[in-house]
Design an enzyme around this catalytic site. Structure first.
Site, PDB file in Angstrom:
ATOM      1  N   TYR A 299      21.102  22.924 -20.586  1.00 57.90           N
ATOM      2  CA  TYR A 299      21.332  22.224 -22.043  1.00 57.90           C
ATOM      3  C   TYR A 299      22.728  21.928 -22.403  1.00 57.90           C
ATOM      4  CZ  TYR A 299      16.402  23.219 -23.214  1.00 57.90           C
ATOM      5  OH  TYR A 299      15.259  23.054 -22.990  1.00 57.90           O
TER       6      TYR A 299
ATOM      7  N   GLU B 136      12.691  31.593 -17.738  1.00 56.26           N
ATOM      8  CA  GLU B 136      14.587  31.783 -18.665  1.00 56.26           C
ATOM      9  C   GLU B 136      14.499  33.229 -19.058  1.00 56.26           C
ATOM     10  OE1 GLU B 136      15.796  28.925 -22.155  1.00 56.26           O
ATOM     11  OE2 GLU B 136      15.749  27.612 -20.706  1.00 56.26           O
TER      12      GLU B 136
ATOM     13  N   HIS C   7       6.228  32.417 -20.365  1.00 50.58           N
ATOM     14  CA  HIS C   7       7.364  31.800 -21.157  1.00 50.58           C
ATOM     15  C   HIS C   7       7.418  32.660 -22.511  1.00 50.58           C
ATOM     16  CE1 HIS C   7       9.259  27.784 -21.999  1.00 50.58           C
ATOM     17  NE2 HIS C   7       9.542  28.472 -23.059  1.00 50.58           N
TER      18      HIS C   7
ATOM     19  N   ARG D 291       4.695  20.371 -16.538  1.00 53.56           N
ATOM     20  CA  ARG D 291       5.152  21.715 -16.635  1.00 53.56           C
ATOM     21  C   ARG D 291       5.117  22.808 -17.737  1.00 53.56           C
ATOM     22  NH1 ARG D 291      10.302  24.924 -17.920  1.00 53.56           N
ATOM     23  NH2 ARG D 291       9.698  27.185 -17.305  1.00 53.56           N
TER      24      ARG D 291
ATOM     25  N   ASN E 161      17.271  25.359 -15.513  1.00 51.71           N
ATOM     26  CA  ASN E 161      17.059  24.971 -16.942  1.00 51.71           C
ATOM     27  C   ASN E 161      18.265  24.852 -17.849  1.00 51.71           C
ATOM     28  OD1 ASN E 161      14.106  25.509 -16.888  1.00 51.71           O
ATOM     29  ND2 ASN E 161      13.799  26.882 -18.394  1.00 51.71           N
TER      30      ASN E 161
ATOM     31  N   GLU F 132      13.873  22.368 -17.115  1.00 48.96           N
ATOM     32  CA  GLU F 132      14.289  21.756 -18.707  1.00 48.96           C
ATOM     33  C   GLU F 132      15.654  21.385 -19.010  1.00 48.96           C
ATOM     34  OE1 GLU F 132      13.857  24.840 -21.482  1.00 48.96           O
ATOM     35  OE2 GLU F 132      11.747  25.727 -21.240  1.00 48.96           O
TER      36      GLU F 132
END
Ligand code: PNW
Length: 475
Positions: A301, A170, A125, A81, A299, A376
């Protein structure tokens, strides 16, 4: 994470990818007609990034893409990606395309296809052409139309060879870190503008999706990548539950509401009434935004832990972002952000694979039938080569093992997750943090730009080749 007793096996078609973005890796910022984006301007403004670092050279991927693709193939990845730099393709953000700019991505994609790696292309992005910011940026409606035009251009140029398309990466960061807290480009601190930006990013996504439908073959897939937060209340008290609901609206509902369901949460309007009147949401906008999608990118985290605050608290977020005087959460002065307990990565982000499981199962309920991708997931660690030049990163292997196991568990429980993109393929420019935070599975020596796969890259490649997670100790 305890070692599972049975092997963690993935479906044969599961994609094993890695992700990057243009400004974080390409460099070559003044070559072949490219003009500055908001991130060039921001990173060259004193005080905005750690050590004044910028992406002028980054990891020089623009010149080294052939070697980088060969390295991915050597590791065994099956998907990659990347994002397109808008100002390489349309230097002023409008008008005809620069063919040399598009040619770079054609060559990159052809290299990938030649070694059997599936490209996933992100159109945006975070690197808005500076000229469009000068005209008002994302708070202005026109930016959404410009984005649709750009999507059409890239779609026509690469639709024959790229199957997976992602409109925005995002949008929460673009709107609320870019225009609210100001820790990302363009660095504005205006709560009202951040909400206007969110709406026009939604509109941009919808218009670009329609433009892509006419520009690319019908077999291709169109998605968006959201940094959907896993928001947890500190307790089950009504006040803490209300705080969590408010942040969930501002993190998730503000984007997936219009994109997936065709409406903003009513509670979001109410919570932000004193900041904006939402008059820029025009009659037909929600129809334009609510386009059928082929997949959803998540995504993830770390989770977000909140509680009701007695008084205003625009303090730093538990994830380390937003340590500025301005909150990225408009209308949420009555919410406090807490540090989630547990072990943390170099970003200060708590490691919590259950959050990824919760996120996937939530969107499985929220968007039934929509294939999901983890676009992600990854961790920053303070990696250093040993005297032989090898880089051992057992912490990253443990992180990946934990999160991939959570993905596998979600699949077992009925979620349709088709692939996983590790963030990131290689160490790169980590935005306001500069080069100090290393997210790569591949180590980059910034003095020579030499690439060295860390032990996590070998571990992940083995998973990609076999479809089974090697144990953590096999690394
Ligand atoms: C994402 N937050 O950024 C981006 O998509 C990547 O470009 C970036 O390198 C990666 O995650 C690691 O940071 C985020 O404040 C930035 O919650 C900020 C937040 C989340 C993700």
């Amino acid at each position: 994470m305890p070692e599972p007793v049975t092997p963690v096996t993935f479906p044969p078609a599961f994609l094993w990818g890695a992700a990057t973005s243009a400004y974080q890796i390409e460099g070559a910022v003044r070559e072949d007609g490219r003009t500055p984006s908001i991130w060039d301007t921001f990173s060259h403004t004193p005080g905005r990034t750690a050590g004044g670092e910028h992406g002028d050279i980054a990891v020089d991927h623009y010149h080294r893409y052939r070697d980088d693709v060969a390295m991915m193939a050597d590791l065994g990845l099956t998907a990659y990606r990347f994002s397109v730099s808008w100002s390489r393709v349309q230097p002023t953000g409008r008008g005809p395309a620069v063919q040399v700019g598009l040619d770079f991505y054609r060559r990159l994609v052809d290299e990938l296809l030649a070694v059997g790696i599936k490209p996933a292309l992100t159109l945006y992005h975070w690197d808005l052409p500076q000229e469009l910011e000068d005209a008002g940026g994302w708070p202005e409606r026109d930016t959404a139309y410009r984005f649709a035009e750009y999507a059409q251009i890239v779609g026509e140029a690469l639709g024959d060879r790229v199957e997976q398309w992602i409109t925005l990466n995002e949008p929460w960061c673009s709107a609320f870190l870019g225009y609210g807290s100001g820790v990302h480009a363009p660095g504005r601190t205006d709560a009202g503008a951040s909400l206007r930006a969110a709406h026009h990013l939604n509109l941009a996504h919808g218009l670009a999706t329609s433009a892509l439908r006419s520009a690319i073959p019908a077999r291709n897939s169109i998605a968006v990548s959201l940094n959907s937060s896993v928001v947890r209340p500190a307790s089950q008290s009504p006040a803490d539950l209300a705080a969590a609901r408010k942040i969930d609206d501002l993190a998730n509902g503000v984007f997936h509401g219009p994109m997936l369901h065709g409406s903003y949460p009513q509670s979001l309007f109410e919570a932000t009434r004193s900041i904006t009147d939402w008059s820029y949401v025009l009659d037909n906008d929600l129809t334009l935004i609510h386009q059928p999608l082929d997949a959803l990118g998540l995504n993830y985290y770390t989770p977000t832990l909140v509680e009701a605050a007695a008084s205003a608290s625009a303090g730093p977020r538990a994830d380390g972002h937003g340590a500025s005087a301005h909150s990225p959460w408009p209308g949420a002065d009555d919410v406090a952000f807490l540090q989630t307990p547990g072990e943390r990565t170099e970003m200060g982000w708590t490691i919590d694979p259950t959050g990824l499981y919760d996120l996937i199962t939530r969107y499985t309920r929220e968007a039934p039938g929509l294939p999901l991708y983890v676009t992600e997931n990854g961790a920053a660690y303070d990696d250093k080569p040993d005297p032989e030049g090898r880089v051992h990163d057992p912490e990253r292997i443990a992180y990946l093992h934990g999160h991939l196991s959570a993905v596998r568990r979600a699949i077992a429980d009925g979620a349709d997750v088709r692939g996983y993109y590790l963030w990131s393929l290689m160490d790169n420019f980590e935005w306001a943090y500069g080069y100090e935070k290393r997210f790569g599975a591949v180590y980059v020596d910034y003095a020579t730009l030499a690439r060295t796969p860390k032990s996590s890259a070998r571990w992940y490649g083995e998973a990609a080749r076999t479809g089974v997670l090697p144990t953590v100790s096999e690394a």
